[in-house]
Design an enzyme around this catalytic site. Structure first.
Site, PDB file in Angstrom:
ATOM      1  N   ASP A  14     -60.037  70.661 -36.012  1.00 16.18           N
ATOM      2  CA  ASP A  14     -60.168  69.532 -36.939  1.00 16.18           C
ATOM      3  C   ASP A  14     -60.354  69.971 -38.382  1.00 16.18           C
ATOM      4  OD1 ASP A  14     -59.779  67.661 -35.007  1.00 16.18           O
ATOM      5  OD2 ASP A  14     -61.913  67.292 -34.653  1.00 16.18           O
ATOM      6  N   ARG A  98     -77.138  70.710 -39.262  1.00 17.46           N
ATOM      7  CA  ARG A  98     -76.371  69.983 -40.273  1.00 17.46           C
ATOM      8  C   ARG A  98     -77.033  69.988 -41.655  1.00 17.46           C
ATOM      9  NH1 ARG A  98     -73.677  71.048 -36.549  1.00 17.46           N
ATOM     10  NH2 ARG A  98     -71.907  69.878 -35.726  1.00 17.46           N
ATOM     11  N   ASP A 127     -72.966  63.421 -36.415  1.00 13.71           N
ATOM     12  CA  ASP A 127     -72.869  64.452 -37.440  1.00 13.71           C
ATOM     13  C   ASP A 127     -72.367  63.899 -38.775  1.00 13.71           C
ATOM     14  OD1 ASP A 127     -73.975  66.478 -35.913  1.00 13.71           O
ATOM     15  OD2 ASP A 127     -72.078  66.939 -34.937  1.00 13.71           O
ATOM     16  N   SER A 178     -65.722  70.159 -26.307  1.00 16.06           N
ATOM     17  CA  SER A 178     -66.097  70.261 -27.709  1.00 16.06           C
ATOM     18  C   SER A 178     -67.477  70.911 -27.730  1.00 16.06           C
ATOM     19  CB  SER A 178     -66.144  68.864 -28.320  1.00 16.06           C
ATOM     20  OG  SER A 178     -66.950  68.893 -29.474  1.00 16.06           O
TER      21      SER A 178
END
Ligand code: ARG
Length: 407
Positions: A14, A98, A127, A178
């Site tokens: 991605d 994050r 996220d 993922s």
């Protein structure tokens, strides 16, 4: 001059496609930032390989930032103080990394004179919330772009897009899982696990494969709330976490299989492996049982839940979280001592002992043998007064008749 964007780059499909897509569709310049939060632990490709991919996708530059110490000493440490488990189970693996990434994204945006940052998240997850709220907290002037929310491509479309632009991706259309990983553990999503009834396959686990069938015993020593040594060997926090991931994971300990409430209103089935995080939190909270005064301990437990929710919800940089951090830190001054952990395959961990120079456990008060120092006669009046309200109620209104008949 083209607008310049700093992208949180992972090297995955991605974010690689995002580089080219933003250049083509939005006419921007893209600087990639790859933040090392400990995901190199078991990855089979180097950061140089990932940088080469970013450049092949069209990036102006790909900066690699080593944030492992920061991740351990600031982010994991705060999570340990707060025994942080979202919904009582999830040690916040992705949620903790994050804000580390956001901090470096904003730093690099300033260095490169960018006016926007970007991430590769879709619209369905947590996220995106963490990236965006975090960025707004640190840099209210920066725009946040989310190409994957705009492009409307399926995974297969993205693979085609990468092929069309000669971006050397490793993912294939068949890639099923993922995975997000860092020092604090691994989050595994997709594939067969999207059915909450399906047992997770063994295949995507790496930290918790059983390589040691023998029971293991280890002593974890804490100083002011943080683990500082394993079996008397002093270790920095990042190394200690890595060591515990190996030692505890080898007996299969550390898997979590749960249905979780995302910030965006979706329930999702999540599978994690976090041997070190769970072992440390188990030991740390056990030591707190020994040293924290009762009211403080009970109030802390209530605030721990809130702390974990805030971090999960992307509020690392927020006034309530900062205030709670001060509270948590203040509670830790006497959380020093040793905890003995006993591990056995497959995946069992028990605390079998704890000790501390600051223990509030008083043998004289607790014992039932001759060493008893507790004055039993003091209890007589205390218990009478404690139960006085209920006694009065029973006499006047009647305990037996007090419950109204059920409709
Ligand atoms: N559900 C977890 C969380 O929200 C894990 C997310 C994993 N992220 C990912 N991009 N695969 O924290």
């Amino acid at each position: 001059m083209a607008k310049r964007v700093v992208l949180a780059y992972s090297g995955g499909l991605d974010t690689s496609v995002a580089v080219r897509w933003m250049i083509e569709e939005w006419g921007v310049e893209v600087v990639c930032v790859l933040v090392n939060v400990g995901q190199d632990a078991d990855s089979s490709e180097s950061f140089e390989d990932i940088q080469t991919r970013a450049m092949a996708a069209g990036a102006l530059e790909c900066v690699v930032v080593d944030a492992r110490q920061e991740m351990a000493e600031e982010f994991c440490a705060s999570a340990i103080y707060a025994n942080a488990l979202y919904e009582g189970k999830y040690p916040l693996v992705s949620a903790l990394s994050r804000p580390v990434i956001v901090r470096h994204l904003v730093d690099q945006a300033r260095k490169f004179d960018a006016t926007a940052v970007a991430h590769g998240c879709t619209g369905k997850g947590n996220d995106q919330v963490r990236f965006e709220v975090g960025t707004h907290a640190l840099a209210p002037d920066l725009e946040v772009l989310a190409p994957a929310r705009n492009w409307g491509m399926t995974r297969a479309d993205s693979v085609d897009y990468a092929e069309k632009w000669d971006i050397p991706i490793r993912a294939s259309k068949e890639k099923i899982y993922s995975i997000d990983e860092n020092l604090w553990g691994r989050a595994i999503e997709c594939g067969a696990m999207e059915d909450p009834w399906a047992a997770p396959p063994d295949e995507p686990y790496t930290l918790t494969k059983i390589t040691n069938e023998q029971p293991v015993e280890l002593v974890l020593s804490f100083k002011a709330g943080l683990p500082v040594a394993i079996d008397s060997e002093p270790l920095g926090l990042a190394d200690l976490i890595k060591r515990l991931n190996d030692r505890c994971g080898a007996t299969g300990f550390g898997r979590i299989d749960m249905v979780e409430n995302r910030r965006v209103g979706i329930k999702s089935r999540e599978v994690y492996e976090c041997p070190a995080a769970l072992a440390i939190i188990t030991a740390h909270s056990d030591l707190e049982d020994l040293v924290l005064e009762r009211d403080l301990h009970h109030e802390k437990a209530r605030l721990e839940t809130r702390w974990a929710e805030l971090i999960y919800d992307g509020m690392w940089f927020s006034p309530l979280k900062e205030a709670l951090d001060s509270f948590m830190f203040d509670t830790q001054r006497h959380v020093s001592g040793d905890v003995r952990l006993s591990l056995a395959a497959p995946g069992l961990l028990r605390v079998t002992g704890r000790r501390s120079p600051h223990a509030l456990y008083d043998h004289g008060l607790a014992t039932y043998d001759a060493a008893d120092t507790f004055r039993h006669s003091d209890s007589e009046g205390y218990v009478k007064i404690y139960g006085l309200g209920v006694k009065t109620w029973a006499a006047r209104q009647g305990a037996k008749n007090a419950t109204p008949p059920r409709p």
